[in-house]
Design an enzyme around this catalytic site. Structure first.
Site, PDB file in Angstrom:
ATOM      1  N   GLU A 125      -0.600   0.973  -3.152  1.00  0.00           N
ATOM      2  CA  GLU A 125       0.327  -0.152  -3.033  1.00  0.00           C
ATOM      3  C   GLU A 125       0.598  -0.809  -4.376  1.00  0.00           C
ATOM      4  O   GLU A 125       1.728  -1.224  -4.655  1.00  0.00           O
ATOM      5  CB  GLU A 125      -0.217  -1.197  -2.051  1.00  0.00           C
ATOM      6  N   HIS A 179      -5.261  -6.401  10.036  1.00  0.00           N
ATOM      7  CA  HIS A 179      -3.982  -5.775  10.379  1.00  0.00           C
ATOM      8  C   HIS A 179      -3.171  -6.668  11.312  1.00  0.00           C
ATOM      9  O   HIS A 179      -2.328  -6.175  12.050  1.00  0.00           O
ATOM     10  CB  HIS A 179      -4.202  -4.435  11.093  1.00  0.00           C
TER      11      HIS A 179
END
Lengths: 368, 335, 332
Positions: free
Chosen positions: B70, B139
């Site tokens: 990322e 998440h």
């Protein structure tokens, strides 16, 4: 024995309307009323408006009390000349039943037709030909007729169309000229197998309707022009520009308010609907092209260009977009209905009145 | 016009913008999927299946699958944007900002300002937010308030398919970095959405309901939960204005102010946490600017100050529901 | 890596330019050192003196289509890339007319027109941003390269390893040029870099890699030339580790107690790229001492002028505080 008795019914001011609330009576029992006398104020989800008398008579009975909900087609009151006996009126009321074919059950159809290569979305309502064909104004769409369409459909089929660049029709337009849109309307009639129609046009749609009447007078049984710019009535110069440039909700609301005598008529839903339409880039592009073409049109349309077509003009006295002006006189043979406290949107501001004017005009034109 | 899901509306915006501008490229993990494997190409079409089919239309040169990196890939998206492309980077879960904070909060947000306005960074970062899938603490967060903390970023939290499509088109065309937060529970939401391309301006709230008694401001999925509460309250004679700001930066304070001016009562519903969150932010702004209009204390309806738990029973009590909103509205009506 | 020196041997004119850039950097940094000591520099500065051959050797190969991502030790590469010396100085002095209008300061020297990209506070992110520049170059088929200057310290950040991998996976036209000056702040590479060999990391990511002596302009020039040409011709990324000593502290004010006694003096005596280049120019390229002295004098005048103008420049306009936060202000 029912001769002269006219039921006063709960109108239907929109496809979605199933009932209305009696807000207040505006005339007392026994009062003599004339055509267009406002009798009772009715509230639907979308509007509060008066129901008017269609002809001279007497309000003999107020059936529906103030504050109650009445289904569409339900009996609000009874009109009859003084010569009709009370007993007959009572008998009429007792015998009254809502029409078997309620408006709600009228066949409605949303369909898509292709004309001159453009996909056109239209809504058909009711039955009986030749139908009424409704052409909306610049930036409008078929849903703009929702408050009058059902009333009109009591007598005949009503077809409202999204013109190219508008509503759910093709947004990429082949041309922006008035002639193109005139030909679209004629091609639509061909596609639907319609030899003749009663044409109603609002604003720019009225310009197109005049062009159709001029081009093919034999195909136009009658013509109703609503808030339409004609030879004597140019469009207010900045409106189109401001409408095109309005990008945010507040701007759109302000612009739309100029269309109405009462700015409060501009609802959140109306603003949202216009915003959603204008934000489609192809639609915006089409509108800008149409605006340019209309502005550059070499001559202004003439309501008297098709003398064989019975023509009426409906306009709001407070129309700031296409103001008729103090000295306006309709052309020879054209009837003018000037509505008080109404702006550029008579079919939204005075739907019952507009529907009755159209129905009357169409009936007169259809008379043998 | 046709009925589309939130997911399909987002995909359509991506497709339209890629057709419109060849400089729009997609960067992210498994946007196509299947690279280098022996199986199907476009095997996933995005971790949330949002980008399915785009690689077939635009090729791998414009749909760039990344390694699990990322920091490098979001950083590359920043660099590419500053160099004139219009990248749309996908950060699979907003929770993963932990590994690429510098790229978003320091590079993307401050590039233009630090360098004295010499450049612009037309970058869109699509990410997903929200609890409700039993995915646990890493998440399930709704971290958009974090992004709104940083001047230089714009933050979009679409609640409907219509808004998602139009706001994503605006995000991609915008010349600043935009964080576009998709709520995963909304992907299957369906409504009428135009087939054509359109944009919705940033900083314009949607007025979902007009009531007049209480102003309810809700964001992202909470708009739907609040709408349920507003319907129930209407049965009891309490009519709420329901406002969805749609973007938290820019924030349409005018629409909120206008409503609070009329109602004098404000309830804010936010799936982000109670501390330093969007609800707190809006509450502070309204308290500061509109104190004299208020007839009751501002109420915030948010999750508790706790991580998001995975167990469904715990998660259900974490996420605000209609009953909590109803209680909050009633409490401000008592004043 | 076997490339004939003749291909990348600098021309006499190229040497003149390189020497000019290096001398300008050296003079600038020494002047800045003095100004800082006198309390006239308003912010923190990291000096590049000692590492000049790195910036000059790389920039000799860069054209207008190429990107150079700078480190926080920014003055040298900015000068070598050709940024305006007065604007650089004003930026370091945080004055009106600075490269970034005084908003960036010493580490963030940035000139978009030169594709000189200012450094980032967290140091390693330039590697990732350079991947983005390279992506844009390739997307637009510009035949350019992106060079990411990185310190040895930055190379221990995850984003740098990620970027090595990403550049290799995407075969981007990137050169990672690591300026290894022996210290990350106050910690020596011998402690902080496992294996004490950053060049060795290149092959691990499928990249050609080389380590060169940063005191030798010719070596830097050749290694950079090979790597940049490979990237430009579609051969993908490379890594070049340039062993370049720094003559000052991590930042100005750093007492450098972590250095061995006499370390800097020894570096200046044995590993000064500038004196070595000057000598070779005289020995091998027929430069006269007078010619070089004349260049030095001219550069001295430029430096004096830059500092004088910066000192006299008006302060930053307060209105700039809220400007350029966004490019599109619609809705804000």
């Amino acid at each position: 024995m029912n001769e002269g008795i006219t039921p006063l019914l709960m109108p239907r001011w929109g496809v979605d309307m199933t009932e209305g609330k009696v807000v207040r009576w505006l005339v007392v029992e026994g009062a003599v009323v004339h055509a267009n006398t406002e009798l009772v104020e009715v509230e639907s989800e979308k509007a509060v408006a008066p129901v008017e008398a269609g002809a001279e008579s007497v309000l003999r009975r107020r059936i529906a009390p103030e504050g109650v909900m009445v289904p569409v087609g339900g009996l609000l009151g009874v009109l009859a000349p003084n010569g009709v006996a009370d007993a007959d009126i009572e008998a009429f009321v007792q015998a009254f039943a809502a029409p078997k074919q309620s408006v709600a059950a009228m066949p409605t159809q949303d369909e898509t037709v292709t004309a001159l290569g453009q996909s056109l979305r239209l809504l058909s309502f009711g039955a009986g030909d030749p139908p009424l064909l409704l052409a909306h104004g610049f930036g409008g769409d078929r849903r703009g007729w929702s408050l009058v369409q059902s009333e009109l459909a009591r007598q005949r089929r009503v077809i409202s169309v999204d013109l190219p660049g508008h509503g759910d029709s093709s947004k990429t337009i082949a041309s922006a000229s008035p002639e193109f849109f005139r030909d679209i309307l004629l091609a639509l009639m061909d596609a639907l197998g319609l030899a003749r129609v009663h044409l109603v046009g609002h604003s720019w749609g009225g310009v197109l309707a005049m062009a159709v009447a001029e081009q093919a007078p034999q195909r136009v049984a009658s013509l109703t022009l609503i808030g339409t710019a004609g030879q004597e009535t140019p469009v207010e110069a900045n409106y189109i520009r401001d409408f095109l440039d309005a990008a945010r909700r507040a701007e759109v609301k302000t612009v739309l308010q100029r269309l109405f005598a009462d700015p409060a008529m501009v609802s959140r839903e109306m603003v949202e609907q216009v915003l959603r339409f204008k934000r489609i880039e192809a639609a915006d592009d089409a509108l800008r092209k149409i605006a340019v073409m209309s502005h550059e049109a070499s001559r202004r349309p003439d309501p008297a260009a098709a003398p064989s077509v019975p023509t009426q003009i409906i306009a709001g006295r407070e129309d700031r977009i296409c103001p008729l002006g103090e000295n306006f006189t309709p052309p020879q043979g054209v009837v003018l209905h000037l509505l008080d406290r109404v702006g550029h949107m008579p079919h939204l501001e005075a739907p019952a009145k507009v529907a009755s004017l159209i129905n009357a005009h169409v009936s007169a034109a259809s008379a043998p | 016009m046709s009925v589309k899901s939130y997911r399909a509306a987002i995909r359509e915006a991506l497709e339209h913008e890629m057709q419109r501008d060849p400089d729009v490229v997609l960067i992210g993990q498994d946007l196509a999927g299947g690279a280098g494997g022996g199986g199907e190409d476009d095997a996933w079409g995005g971790p949330m299946a949002v980008t399915k089919g785009l690689v077939g239309k635009f090729g791998r040169e414009r749909v760039l699958d990344t390694p699990v990196s990322e920091a490098a890939s979001i950083g590359a998206a920043v660099g590419a944007a500053a160099a004139g492309l219009r990248p749309v980077a996908e950060l699979m879960f907003c929770d993963f900002i932990g590994v690429c904070c510098d790229q978003i909060l320091n590079q993307a947000a401050k590039y233009r300002y630090t360098f004295g306005g010499q450049d612009q960074v037309p970058l869109t970062i699509r990410t997903t937010i929200g609890a409700g899938q039993q995915l646990g603490s890493q998440h399930s967060q709704a971290l958009y308030p974090l992004f709104s903390y940083f001047p230089g970023l714009k933050v979009v939290v679409p609640a409907t398919a219509y808004d998602a499509k139009g706001l994503l088109a605006t995000a991609i065309r915008d010349n600043d970095p935009v964080i576009f937060c998709e709520h995963r529970l909304l992907y299957r939401l369906r409504e009428d959405v135009p087939d054509e391309s359109y944009t919705i301006p940033f900083g314009e709230a949607r007025i979902v309901e007009e009531g007049g008694d209480v102003t309810v401001v809700a964001l992202s999925r909470m708009v739907h939960v609040a709408a349920e509460a507003v319907r129930a309250l209407r049965e009891d004679g309490i009519d709420c204005d329901l406002i969805d700001p749609r973007t938290t930066t820019p924030l349409d304070t005018d629409t909120i102010f206008d409503s609070v001016e009329a109602t004098g009562r404000l309830v804010i519903v936010d799936e982000a946490g109670p501390r330093c969150g969007t609800a707190s932010d809006i509450a502070a702004i309204v308290a500061e600017e509109m104190f004299n209009a208020l007839r009751a204390p501002i109420r915030r309806v948010t999750p508790p100050y706790a991580p998001v738990p995975a167990a469904p029973e715990l998660e259900r009590s974490y996420v605000p529901d209609a009953s909590r909103i109803i209680a909050a509205v009633r409490s401000v009506m008592e004043r | 890596m076997t490339v004939s020196r003749t291909i990348y041997a600098p021309s006499r004119e190229g040497l003149r330019d390189a020497y000019g850039a290096m001398q300008k950097i050296r003079c600038f940094e020494e002047r800045l050192h003095a100004e800082f000591a006198a309390g006239r520099v308003p912010s923190s500065v990291h000096l590049y003196a000692g590492q000049e051959a790195s910036a000059a050797g790389i920039c000799a190969h860069l054209g207008a289509q190429d990107y150079l991502h700078n480190t926080h030790r920014a003055h040298g590469p900015a000068i070598a890339r050709g940024a305006d010396l007065i604007a650089i100085t004003k930026e370091i002095y945080l004055r009106a007319g600075g490269l970034c209008q005084g908003k960036g300061g010493s580490p963030h020297l940035h000139d978009a027109r030169l594709r000189l990209i200012g450094a980032n506070g967290g140091v390693g992110s330039g590697a990732a941003l350079a991947c983005g520049s390279a992506l844009a170059i390739r997307h637009r088929q510009e035949n350019g390269v992106a060079v990411a200057l990185l310190g040895d310290g930055a190379c221990n950040q995850g984003v740098v390893s990620e970027s090595f991998n990403l550049a290799s996976v995407w075969k981007l036209p990137v050169v990672f040029a690591i300026e290894n000056n022996g210290y990350a702040e106050a910690t020596a590479t011998s402690y902080a870099i496992a294996g004490d060999n950053l060049a060795a990391r290149g092959p691990a990511f499928g990249m050609p890699s080389t380590r060169v002596d940063g005191a030798d302009y010719f070596a830097v020039h050749e290694a950079a030339g090979v790597a940049i040409e490979r990237a430009r011709s579609g051969g993908g990324p490379s890594l070049v580790e340039i062993m370049a000593p720094r003559f000052y502290g991590h930042y100005e004010g750093d007492a450098q107690k972590y250095r061995a006694p006499g370390e800097v003096a020894e570096l200046r005596r044995t590993r000064d790229c500038l004196t070595r280049l000057r000598q070779r120019m005289i020995d091998e390229y027929q430069f006269s001492t007078a010619e070089i002295d004349a260049m030095d004098a001219e550069i001295g005048v430029d430096i004096d002028r830059a500092f004088a103008e910066a000192a006299a420049a008006p302060p930053s306009d307060p209105a700039l505080l809220m400007r350029d936060i966004y490019a599109d202000r619609s809705g804000l």
